[in-house]
Design an enzyme around this catalytic site. Sequence first.
Site, mmCIF file in Angstrom:
data_model
loop_
_atom_site.group_PDB
_atom_site.id
_atom_site.type_symbol
_atom_site.label_atom_id
_atom_site.label_comp_id
_atom_site.label_asym_id
_atom_site.label_seq_id
_atom_site.Cartn_x
_atom_site.Cartn_y
_atom_site.Cartn_z
ATOM 1 N N GLU A 161 20.436 -3.078 4.683
ATOM 2 C CA GLU A 161 18.936 -3.343 4.813
ATOM 3 C C GLU A 161 19.281 -3.317 6.844
ATOM 4 O O GLU A 161 19.382 -2.698 7.500
ATOM 5 C CB GLU A 161 19.570 -4.410 5.624
ATOM 6 C CG GLU A 161 18.521 -5.593 5.956
ATOM 7 C CD GLU A 161 17.373 -5.746 4.907
ATOM 8 O OE1 GLU A 161 16.300 -4.831 4.778
ATOM 9 O OE2 GLU A 161 16.426 -6.704 4.410
ATOM 10 N N ASP A 162 17.501 -3.158 7.166
ATOM 11 C CA ASP A 162 16.766 -2.759 8.650
ATOM 12 C C ASP A 162 17.315 -4.215 9.949
ATOM 13 O O ASP A 162 17.395 -3.771 10.463
ATOM 14 C CB ASP A 162 15.226 -2.943 8.002
ATOM 15 C CG ASP A 162 14.456 -3.838 7.573
ATOM 16 O OD1 ASP A 162 15.571 -4.719 7.494
ATOM 17 O OD2 ASP A 162 13.240 -3.393 7.923
ATOM 18 N N ASP A 165 16.474 -11.843 10.184
ATOM 19 C CA ASP A 165 15.855 -11.675 11.227
ATOM 20 C C ASP A 165 16.624 -13.638 11.069
ATOM 21 O O ASP A 165 17.850 -14.734 11.637
ATOM 22 C CB ASP A 165 14.893 -11.768 11.032
ATOM 23 C CG ASP A 165 14.054 -12.714 12.221
ATOM 24 O OD1 ASP A 165 13.679 -12.447 12.513
ATOM 25 O OD2 ASP A 165 12.273 -12.733 12.174
ATOM 26 N N PHE A 178 9.464 -9.029 18.188
ATOM 27 C CA PHE A 178 8.701 -8.413 16.563
ATOM 28 C C PHE A 178 9.519 -6.758 17.017
ATOM 29 O O PHE A 178 7.894 -5.992 18.089
ATOM 30 C CB PHE A 178 7.772 -8.673 16.136
ATOM 31 C CG PHE A 178 7.518 -8.436 15.294
ATOM 32 C CD1 PHE A 178 7.874 -8.707 13.895
ATOM 33 C CD2 PHE A 178 6.432 -6.978 14.963
ATOM 34 C CE1 PHE A 178 7.176 -8.487 12.688
ATOM 35 C CE2 PHE A 178 6.101 -6.411 13.573
ATOM 36 C CZ PHE A 178 6.685 -7.308 12.529
ATOM 37 N N ARG A 226 6.753 2.548 10.448
ATOM 38 C CA ARG A 226 8.261 2.974 10.089
ATOM 39 C C ARG A 226 8.358 4.683 10.639
ATOM 40 O O ARG A 226 9.721 4.546 11.097
ATOM 41 C CB ARG A 226 7.416 3.689 8.179
ATOM 42 C CG ARG A 226 7.547 1.754 8.211
ATOM 43 C CD ARG A 226 7.832 1.757 6.379
ATOM 44 N NE ARG A 226 6.742 0.393 5.659
ATOM 45 C CZ ARG A 226 7.909 -0.171 5.596
ATOM 46 N NH1 ARG A 226 8.963 -1.064 5.979
ATOM 47 N NH2 ARG A 226 6.608 -1.796 4.733
#
Length: 192
Positions: free
Chosen positions: A107-108, A111, A160, A173
């Site tokens: 996963e990136d 959060d 963010f 991206r």
Amino acid sequence: MTEKGLRKLEDDVDHIMIDEKTVQTRVQELAQQIESDYAEVEDLLLVCVLKGGYMFLSDLSRALKRPHELDFMAISSYGAGTQSSGAVQIIMDLKAPIEDRHVLIVEDIIDSGRTLQYLRRSLLARGPGSLRICSLLSKPARREIEVPVDYIGFEIPDEFVVGYGLDFAEEYRNLPYIAVLKPAVFEHIFDQ
Ligand code: IMP
Ligand code: MG
């Protein structure tokens, strides 16, 4: 398109949080750790969480010298905003069953933890031989749900970020580093 041609993504970058070399070095370290932890496991399946995980998966997979298979899943995302709606949905499921297989989710970012908790529960219900999670980034200050993450690339502050797979409104991206955007970029999206 402007008169001078297409926008340059890097012009929207306020600052780089994690540079390309640092990301690449850490991916190699994670790959080594995974190889050692899975040394006795013949059947390793990396499950990439799309779209954000695509660049990390690609580099991590190349860094692994051992055999492994890949599969992909797509999960609902933030849309154009920077806040999660909290609702998680599978948009595209795995191609094959994972029963008795050794699954590593790639996963990136973690959060609030909602996405990974949902994914973890949903994959555990399919009876894998084992299930672990590898996330490039973690924002511990934002966690609402504690999810066991076995491999974390970097812990980052509550900002963010974009790049290396992570998007804002589906762009950025392809930046090869992790960056924070200029505040003006977030204002534009609401002008349209
Ligand atoms: P969670 O469900 O709140 O843990 O959010 C996880 C998902 O939100 C990630 O897979 C990302 O797609 C997205 N996300 C969270 N933080 C960021 C960020 O800083 N930049 C871009 N996407 C983010
Ligand atoms: Mg994601």
